[in-house]
Write a protein that holds these residues in place. Sequence first.
Motif, PDB file in Angstrom:
ATOM      1  N   ALA A 123      -1.629   7.553   5.343  1.00  0.00           N
ATOM      2  CA  ALA A 123      -0.523   7.928   4.281  1.00  0.00           C
ATOM      3  C   ALA A 123       0.020   6.414   3.674  1.00  0.00           C
ATOM      4  O   ALA A 123       0.339   6.256   2.579  1.00  0.00           O
ATOM      5  CB  ALA A 123       0.464   8.883   4.701  1.00  0.00           C
ATOM      6  N   LEU A 124       0.221   5.514   4.770  1.00  0.00           N
ATOM      7  CA  LEU A 124       0.828   4.232   4.405  1.00  0.00           C
ATOM      8  C   LEU A 124      -0.208   3.359   3.602  1.00  0.00           C
ATOM      9  O   LEU A 124       0.169   2.839   2.371  1.00  0.00           O
ATOM     10  CB  LEU A 124       1.183   3.484   5.710  1.00  0.00           C
ATOM     11  N   VAL A 125      -1.424   3.301   4.009  1.00  0.00           N
ATOM     12  CA  VAL A 125      -2.399   2.232   3.474  1.00  0.00           C
ATOM     13  C   VAL A 125      -2.735   3.133   2.241  1.00  0.00           C
ATOM     14  O   VAL A 125      -3.066   2.520   1.128  1.00  0.00           O
ATOM     15  CB  VAL A 125      -3.868   2.186   4.368  1.00  0.00           C
ATOM     16  N   GLY A 126      -3.161   4.391   2.131  1.00  0.00           N
ATOM     17  CA  GLY A 126      -3.549   5.119   0.957  1.00  0.00           C
ATOM     18  C   GLY A 126      -2.531   5.047  -0.020  1.00  0.00           C
ATOM     19  O   GLY A 126      -2.747   4.889  -1.279  1.00  0.00           O
ATOM     20  N   GLY A 127      -1.219   5.008   0.157  1.00  0.00           N
ATOM     21  CA  GLY A 127      -0.196   5.063  -0.598  1.00  0.00           C
ATOM     22  C   GLY A 127       0.060   3.730  -1.369  1.00  0.00           C
ATOM     23  O   GLY A 127       0.045   3.523  -2.427  1.00  0.00           O
ATOM     24  N   LEU A 128      -0.052   2.753  -0.425  1.00  0.00           N
ATOM     25  CA  LEU A 128      -0.228   1.363  -0.984  1.00  0.00           C
ATOM     26  C   LEU A 128      -1.169   1.023  -2.106  1.00  0.00           C
ATOM     27  O   LEU A 128      -1.193   0.276  -2.822  1.00  0.00           O
ATOM     28  CB  LEU A 128      -0.169   0.267   0.292  1.00  0.00           C
ATOM     29  N   ASP A 129      -2.437   1.467  -1.525  1.00  0.00           N
ATOM     30  CA  ASP A 129      -3.668   1.498  -2.441  1.00  0.00           C
ATOM     31  C   ASP A 129      -3.314   2.196  -3.755  1.00  0.00           C
ATOM     32  O   ASP A 129      -3.620   1.559  -4.857  1.00  0.00           O
ATOM     33  CB  ASP A 129      -4.866   1.990  -1.572  1.00  0.00           C
TER      34      ASP A 129
END
Length: 184
Positions: A123-129
Amino acid sequence: MKDSKSMPLMPTASTPRSTASFLQELVNEPVPSSPIANLPRRTAPMGMYERWLSTLAYLSIIGLAILIWWIGAQFTLAFLAGLGLNLALLGTAQWFIPIVITAIEVACWPRRAINQHVLAVFALVGGLDLITSVIGCVRWLSNQQLPLSTTWLWILSLAIAALCAFWPERLARAAVGELSRLWR
């Protein structure tokens, strides 16, 4: 003489009870399935022409996935450059940023048996992406002189960014799976 279509199913004065019950059972009886219908279908073995044609199609799909990934990576790198980072100093090493983001997304993609920590990382990395791709896309679309209102610019950027951020990995994985099944 009456034909069978005009015979009543319920007993009447002219039809005895035993005939009516026999006809009712006959009508309600399930049709037996054909033994031929239950046989597994035999498929002809795929010829070399079809196999190579399918291979070319799946390789083209992988190429499309790479192109979409590259566009999303450009948006992410454009966002980082917009923050004032001098990515030119990194040269080709700047591509490790979107590669690492993709590797984390692929490894942490939500599955049935996944723990909360892995899901949180996704969720963190996908959200930042997604956020970096949206903002990078907004900046790129703003420079294209499109007659879009600010709202439509953000909506279009969100759609493009979501497509570029999450679809290429799934598309490539599906094509690779089909290729491996094809050449087994």
